[in-house]
Design an enzyme around this catalytic site. Structure first.
Site, PDB file in Angstrom:
ATOM      1  N   ASP A  59      -1.387  -6.220 -20.821  1.00 40.57           N
ATOM      2  CA  ASP A  59      -2.231  -6.402 -19.639  1.00 40.57           C
ATOM      3  C   ASP A  59      -3.638  -6.721 -20.118  1.00 40.57           C
ATOM      4  OD1 ASP A  59      -3.661  -6.408 -17.330  1.00 40.57           O
ATOM      5  OD2 ASP A  59      -2.832  -4.533 -16.544  1.00 40.57           O
ATOM      6  N   SER A 138     -11.272 -25.123 -16.900  1.00 40.24           N
ATOM      7  CA  SER A 138     -10.950 -25.735 -15.605  1.00 40.24           C
ATOM      8  C   SER A 138     -12.023 -26.784 -15.310  1.00 40.24           C
ATOM      9  CB  SER A 138     -10.989 -24.650 -14.517  1.00 40.24           C
ATOM     10  OG  SER A 138     -10.984 -25.215 -13.224  1.00 40.24           O
ATOM     11  N   TYR A 151     -14.942 -16.845 -10.478  1.00 41.25           N
ATOM     12  CA  TYR A 151     -13.972 -17.716 -11.165  1.00 41.25           C
ATOM     13  C   TYR A 151     -14.683 -18.904 -11.817  1.00 41.25           C
ATOM     14  CZ  TYR A 151     -10.033 -20.728 -12.194  1.00 41.25           C
ATOM     15  OH  TYR A 151      -9.136 -21.538 -12.858  1.00 41.25           O
ATOM     16  N   LYS A 155     -15.129 -19.776 -15.911  1.00 42.23           N
ATOM     17  CA  LYS A 155     -14.651 -20.996 -16.577  1.00 42.23           C
ATOM     18  C   LYS A 155     -15.811 -21.757 -17.235  1.00 42.23           C
ATOM     19  CE  LYS A 155     -10.320 -20.313 -15.781  1.00 42.23           C
ATOM     20  NZ  LYS A 155      -9.419 -19.973 -16.892  1.00 42.23           N
TER      21      LYS A 155
HETATM   22  N1  NAP Z   1      -3.259 -24.132 -11.490  1.00 44.17           N
HETATM   23  C1  NAP Z   1      -4.470 -24.646 -11.380  1.00 44.17           C
HETATM   24  O1  NAP Z   1      -4.797 -25.353 -10.419  1.00 44.17           O
HETATM   25  C2  NAP Z   1      -5.473 -24.415 -12.485  1.00 44.17           C
HETATM   26  C3  NAP Z   1      -6.556 -25.296 -12.584  1.00 44.17           C
HETATM   27  C4  NAP Z   1      -7.489 -25.103 -13.601  1.00 44.17           C
HETATM   28  C5  NAP Z   1      -7.324 -24.064 -14.493  1.00 44.17           C
HETATM   29  N2  NAP Z   1      -6.251 -23.220 -14.373  1.00 44.17           N
HETATM   30  C6  NAP Z   1      -6.136 -22.131 -15.348  1.00 44.17           C
HETATM   31  O2  NAP Z   1      -4.873 -22.242 -15.982  1.00 44.17           O
HETATM   32  C7  NAP Z   1      -4.503 -20.979 -16.522  1.00 44.17           C
HETATM   33  C8  NAP Z   1      -3.047 -20.710 -16.186  1.00 44.17           C
HETATM   34  O3  NAP Z   1      -2.922 -20.551 -14.787  1.00 44.17           O
HETATM   35  P1  NAP Z   1      -1.691 -21.117 -13.952  1.00 44.17           P
HETATM   36  O4  NAP Z   1      -2.202 -22.182 -13.093  1.00 44.17           O
HETATM   37  O5  NAP Z   1      -0.533 -21.379 -14.808  1.00 44.17           O
HETATM   38  O6  NAP Z   1      -1.449 -19.835 -13.008  1.00 44.17           O
HETATM   39  P2  NAP Z   1      -0.180 -18.885 -12.839  1.00 44.17           P
HETATM   40  O7  NAP Z   1       1.035 -19.684 -12.596  1.00 44.17           O
HETATM   41  O8  NAP Z   1      -0.608 -17.887 -11.822  1.00 44.17           O
HETATM   42  O9  NAP Z   1      -0.058 -18.161 -14.275  1.00 44.17           O
HETATM   43  C9  NAP Z   1      -1.033 -17.244 -14.708  1.00 44.17           C
HETATM   44  C10 NAP Z   1      -0.542 -16.565 -15.977  1.00 44.17           C
HETATM   45  O10 NAP Z   1      -1.562 -15.632 -16.401  1.00 44.17           O
HETATM   46  C11 NAP Z   1      -0.966 -14.380 -16.639  1.00 44.17           C
HETATM   47  N3  NAP Z   1      -1.875 -13.283 -16.338  1.00 44.17           N
HETATM   48  C12 NAP Z   1      -2.598 -13.081 -15.217  1.00 44.17           C
HETATM   49  N4  NAP Z   1      -3.224 -11.893 -15.266  1.00 44.17           N
HETATM   50  C13 NAP Z   1      -2.881 -11.325 -16.449  1.00 44.17           C
HETATM   51  C14 NAP Z   1      -3.183 -10.087 -17.067  1.00 44.17           C
HETATM   52  N5  NAP Z   1      -3.926  -9.148 -16.454  1.00 44.17           N
HETATM   53  N6  NAP Z   1      -2.664  -9.824 -18.293  1.00 44.17           N
HETATM   54  C15 NAP Z   1      -1.873 -10.731 -18.913  1.00 44.17           C
HETATM   55  N7  NAP Z   1      -1.540 -11.918 -18.368  1.00 44.17           N
HETATM   56  C16 NAP Z   1      -2.032 -12.207 -17.135  1.00 44.17           C
HETATM   57  C17 NAP Z   1       0.248 -14.337 -15.683  1.00 44.17           C
HETATM   58  O11 NAP Z   1       1.244 -13.458 -16.217  1.00 44.17           O
HETATM   59  P3  NAP Z   1       1.674 -12.033 -15.582  1.00 44.17           P
HETATM   60  O12 NAP Z   1       1.358 -12.078 -14.114  1.00 44.17           O
HETATM   61  O13 NAP Z   1       3.124 -11.927 -15.899  1.00 44.17           O
HETATM   62  O14 NAP Z   1       0.837 -11.047 -16.334  1.00 44.17           O
HETATM   63  C18 NAP Z   1       0.733 -15.779 -15.760  1.00 44.17           C
HETATM   64  O15 NAP Z   1       1.601 -15.946 -16.844  1.00 44.17           O
HETATM   65  C19 NAP Z   1      -5.489 -19.970 -15.942  1.00 44.17           C
HETATM   66  O16 NAP Z   1      -6.461 -19.666 -16.911  1.00 44.17           O
HETATM   67  C20 NAP Z   1      -6.130 -20.726 -14.782  1.00 44.17           C
HETATM   68  O17 NAP Z   1      -7.419 -20.265 -14.497  1.00 44.17           O
HETATM   69  C21 NAP Z   1      -5.333 -23.376 -13.404  1.00 44.17           C
END
Ligand code: NAP
Length: 253
Positions: A59, A138, A151, A155
């Protein structure tokens, strides 16, 4: 064989990183809280690509989460040739209306744990020729974001930190890259209460495309996948800051 450590591997962009790295015959250390998902993924990667995938439940919202993870990796004697700091989350709402605890947890996961894990693993990364760090920032990193203040600020930190490390570690042979995706298909939007906003009702990129670009350009300081995202970032650079922050606020109203 050395491992790539991948945080946030249980969903979205992280899960796609796992598949694309494994398809390149890369062994992995998969990290997240949802251990059963990681175990299922590790099994799938072993079967489809013949790689070894270790699972470490962590975590990263815990103040000691990243340090404990690094201790586990070192105690196991695993060599590390790559680190993808991908775990992260957002939340939409006005700063004083969102719970303080959740916003501090966001800073812990998106910023403090990313910094701590990078610091702890750098000696292992420096020991491997051609190693790399990908920090998932991001397009939010390039301007302030009303209604997602923490957020966007988190970033911006990741982008600035990664650019500085890119220069510092060049001579040590560790490539550091900030991946800056725009709206991408994953669980992020529902977790961040962004479903139905203008930001996520326009064009949302498949995570496969985002990750392909990131891995192909992992030795670049900044990677912005998608022409529209690139144009938005560059046009933002030519505009006054009051315009870009208002557009960001409008997109997620
Ligand atoms: N999707 C978008 O539009 C977007 C755009 C720009 C940047 N991003 C960035 O991309 C990255 C990945 O996000 P995603 O879009 O793939 O979102 P997602 O599908 O919600 O995945 C987020 C991941 O982070 C893990 N996580 C969250 N809180 C955590 C914690 N306390 N400890 C350990 N792991 C944790 C989650 O795993 P568990 O819940 O199993 O712990 C999950 O594997 C993030 O940094 C996000 O800010 C996303």
């Amino acid at each position: 064989m050395a491992y790539v450590v991948l945080t946030g591997a249980s969903a979205g962009i992280g899960e796609v990183f796992a598949h694309q790295l494994a398809s390149q015959h890369q062994d992995l250390i998969l990290v997240a809280r949802r251990e059963e998902r990681l175990q299922a993924l590790a099994g799938e990667l072993a079967e489809r690509y013949g790689v070894t995938a270790q699972v470490v439940k962590a975590d990263l919202a815990d103040a000691d989460g990243a340090s404990e993870l690094a201790r586990t990796i070192k105690a196991a004697g695993w060599a590390v040739c790559g680190l993808v700091n991908n775990a992260g989350f957002g939340d939409r709402g006005e700063f004083d209306q969102l719970p303080l605890e959740r916003q501090l947890a966001m800073i812990q996961v998106n910023v403090s744990s990313l910094v701590a894990l990078t610091w702890h693993l750098l000696p292992l990364l420096k020991a491997q020729a051609g190693s790399f760090v990908i920090n998932v920032a991001s397009t939010a990193a390039f301007q302030a974001g009303p209604k997602m203040a923490i957020y966007y600020a988190s970033k911006a930190f990741v982008l600035s930190f990664s650019e500085a490390l890119h220069e510092e570690l060049k001579d040590a042979g560790v490539a550091v890259s900030a991946l800056c995706p725009g709206a991408t298909e994953s669980e992020f939007a529902s977790e961040a209460n962004l479903t139905g906003t203008k930001l996520f009702s326009g064009s949302v990129m498949p995570a496969e495309q985002v990750v392909r670009k990131s891995l192909a350009r992992r030795r670049s300081a900044i990677v912005i996948p998608g022409l529209m995202n690139l144009l938005m970032v560059w046009s933002g650079k030519l505009s006054p800051r009051w315009i870009t922050r208002r557009i960001a606020g409008w997109l997620q109203a």
